[in-house]
Design an enzyme around this catalytic site. Structure first.
Site, PDB file in Angstrom:
ATOM      1  N   HIS A   1      19.498  80.699  11.119  1.00 39.22           N
ATOM      2  CA  HIS A   1      18.720  80.379   9.914  1.00 39.22           C
ATOM      3  C   HIS A   1      17.814  81.579   9.650  1.00 39.22           C
ATOM      4  O   HIS A   1      17.367  82.228  10.602  1.00 39.22           O
ATOM      5  CB  HIS A   1      17.759  79.214  10.115  1.00 39.22           C
TER       6      HIS A   1
ATOM      7  N   ASP B   1      14.648  81.424  11.782  1.00 41.55           N
ATOM      8  CA  ASP B   1      14.725  81.559  13.252  1.00 41.55           C
ATOM      9  C   ASP B   1      14.637  83.015  13.628  1.00 41.55           C
ATOM     10  O   ASP B   1      14.066  83.348  14.652  1.00 41.55           O
ATOM     11  CB  ASP B   1      16.069  81.141  13.898  1.00 41.55           C
TER      12      ASP B   1
HETATM   13  C1  XLS Z   1      20.282  69.769  12.379  1.00 41.98           C
HETATM   14  C2  XLS Z   1      21.419  70.561  11.961  1.00 41.98           C
HETATM   15  C3  XLS Z   1      21.116  72.037  11.770  1.00 41.98           C
HETATM   16  C4  XLS Z   1      22.200  72.703  10.966  1.00 41.98           C
HETATM   17  C5  XLS Z   1      21.823  74.017  10.410  1.00 41.98           C
HETATM   18  O1  XLS Z   1      20.391  68.642  12.823  1.00 41.98           O
HETATM   19  O2  XLS Z   1      22.451  70.370  12.871  1.00 41.98           O
HETATM   20  O3  XLS Z   1      20.949  72.652  13.009  1.00 41.98           O
HETATM   21  O4  XLS Z   1      23.367  72.863  11.708  1.00 41.98           O
HETATM   22  O5  XLS Z   1      20.779  73.918   9.519  1.00 41.98           O
END
Ligand code: XLS
Ligand code: NI
Ligand code: NI
Length: 436
Positions: A100, A103
């Site tokens: 992301h 992150d």
């Molecule tokens: C959260 C989601 C997230 C997505 C990406 O529960 O799994 O991690 O995969 O935004």
């Protein structure tokens, strides 16, 4: 600088190995159904859980010890973290990663500052990709952590929040393009509601579609040809999310004319939160032509929230891989470990153990699924079960040669149906166990 000086690249040593830093089943060059394991599984490591997850839960703060962190939220620290991340992915021999925007790079005081931070970190990611050959499976934007998204992003009651989210996705798509990313994911972190009394559902869902169309248009404009994915999740953090499950997502994509541009990124723990199995979700998406990629993890049925644990259950990985093989595999998608070590596994080395186990579990699932398919007994049972559709009346119905009146005439003449055989579930489950 290396974070794991004592660890060499993890290698395949075979099922007899007692080395915890070796694969017992994942041999990237082993050919299964005409393709290497590496190409089947397309393993991907996620940045968020691996580098930013600290083990905090609703009852206590982070426990993880990460010696490479300098305790600041600086871009320098973020870039140093990138180096450690690539060391981990490289030592694991995973060909892909996912991230992301927030992150990898710290959020600044303004949008332009955040964008500049991201640019600097993207340059480091690019360097590391070039150094290692590791590629980006997909990028995405975090549209759920910052308080400005408390009411949602694309489905917010606040038009400015929508605009801010659009700006963030625009930038994240540019970063993904710059890094040669093969996909881009939408997961609606807060695209749902907590209280229907204050919610204009129709308007919110319309806005979500408009947002996705803008992304599709922008991809064309900048020449991003990667695959878009929509990631179903029924709840958490909101009590109801619009991307509830594969069926709801596909309905949404088709209703709003997005079906040619967006496939699904299915996640195991999200499937179970929706009251489904992952096998169901893959089967449903695959049968409708929407199988894109998977976020491989598992929940804890006794806890009941999105614990995102690493998948170690071979029965589960077998079910996943059997359904994936049935629908032609994952490409440009992959098996992305959207998974984290548990709070008590606080040492850096646990990150390696966790991924090694997940990769081996999927490799084993792949081999077992291929064996089930090669053997052919299961397929034969299913074929026999539907035999009434292969000739006579069944074949005529499938060919569109009947209507209610002609079917009534057929049944009036016949009087009663020709009985079918038992479903033989227990026998089939026994058969599956013989491959494990
Ligand atoms: C959260 C989601 C997230 C997505 C990406 O529960 O799994 O991690 O995969 O935004
Ligand atoms: Ni996910
Ligand atoms: Ni999740």
């Amino acid at each position: 600088m290396t974070a794991f000086p004592e660890i060499e690249k993890i290698r395949y040593e075979g099922p007899g190995s007692r080395n915890p830093f070796a694969f017992r089943y994942y041999d990237e060059n082993e050919v299964v159904e005409g393709k290497s394991m590496k190409d089947h599984l397309r393993f991907s490591v996620v940045y968020w859980h691996t580098m930013r997850g600290g083990g905090a839960d609703p009852f206590g703060p982070a426990t993880a010890v990460r010696p490479w962190e300098d305790g600041t939220d600086s871009v320098e620290n973020a870039i140093n973290r990138v180096r450690v991340f690539f060391e981990i992915v490289e030592k694991l021999g995973a060909p892909y990663y996912a991230f992301h925007d927030r992150d990898v790079a710290p959020e600044g005081k303004t949008l332009s500052e955040s964008n500049a931070n991201l640019d600097r970190v993207v340059a480091a990611l690019k360097e590391e990709q070039q150094r290692t050959g590791i590629k980006l499976l997909w990028g995405t934007a975090n549209l759920f952590s910052n308080p400005r998204f408390m009411h949602g992003a694309a489905t917010s009651c606040n038009a400015d929040a929508f605009a801010y989210a659009a700006s963030q996705v625009k930038k994240a798509m540019e970063a993904t393009l710059e890094l040669g990313g093969e996909g881009y994911v939408f997961w609606g972190g807060r695209e749902g509601y907590q209280c229907l009394w204050n919610t204009d559902m129709k308007r919110e869902i319309d806005h979500l579609a408009r947002f996705m169309h803008m992304a599709v248009d922008y991809a064309k404009e900048i020449g991003f040809t990667g695959q878009f994915y929509f990631e179903p999740k029924p709840k958490e953090p909101t009590k109801h999310q619009y991307d509830f499950d594969a069926a709801a997502c596909i309905n949404f994509l088709r209703c709003y004319g997005l079906e040619d541009h967006i496939k699904l990124n299915l996640e195991t723990n999200h499937a179970t939160l929706a009251g489904h199995t992952m096998q169901h979700e893959i089967e449903y998406a695959g049968s409708q032509g929407f199988l894109g990629s998977i976020d491989a993890n598992t929940g804890d049925l006794l806890l009941g929230w999105d614990t995102d644990q690493f998948p170690t259950d071979i029965y589960l990985t077998t079910q996943c891989m059997h359904a994936i093989l049935k629908y032609g595999g994952l490409n440009p998608g992959g098996v992305n470990f959207d998974a984290k070590v548990r709070r008590e596994s606080f040492e850096p080395i646990d990150l390696l153990h966790a991924h090694i186990g997940g990769m081996d579990a999927f490799a084993r699932g792949l081999k077992i699924a291929a064996a089930i398919r090669a053997d052919g007994r299961l397929a034969e049972i299913v074929r026999d079960r539907y035999a009434s559709w292969d000739s006579g009346l069944g074949a005529e119905i499938e060919a569109g040669k009947h209507d209610f009146k002609s079917l009534e005439a057929a049944m009036l003449a016949q009087g009663e149906i020709t009985p079918n055989k038992s479903g033989r579930q227990e026998m089939i489950e026994n058969l599956i166990n013989t491959y494990l």
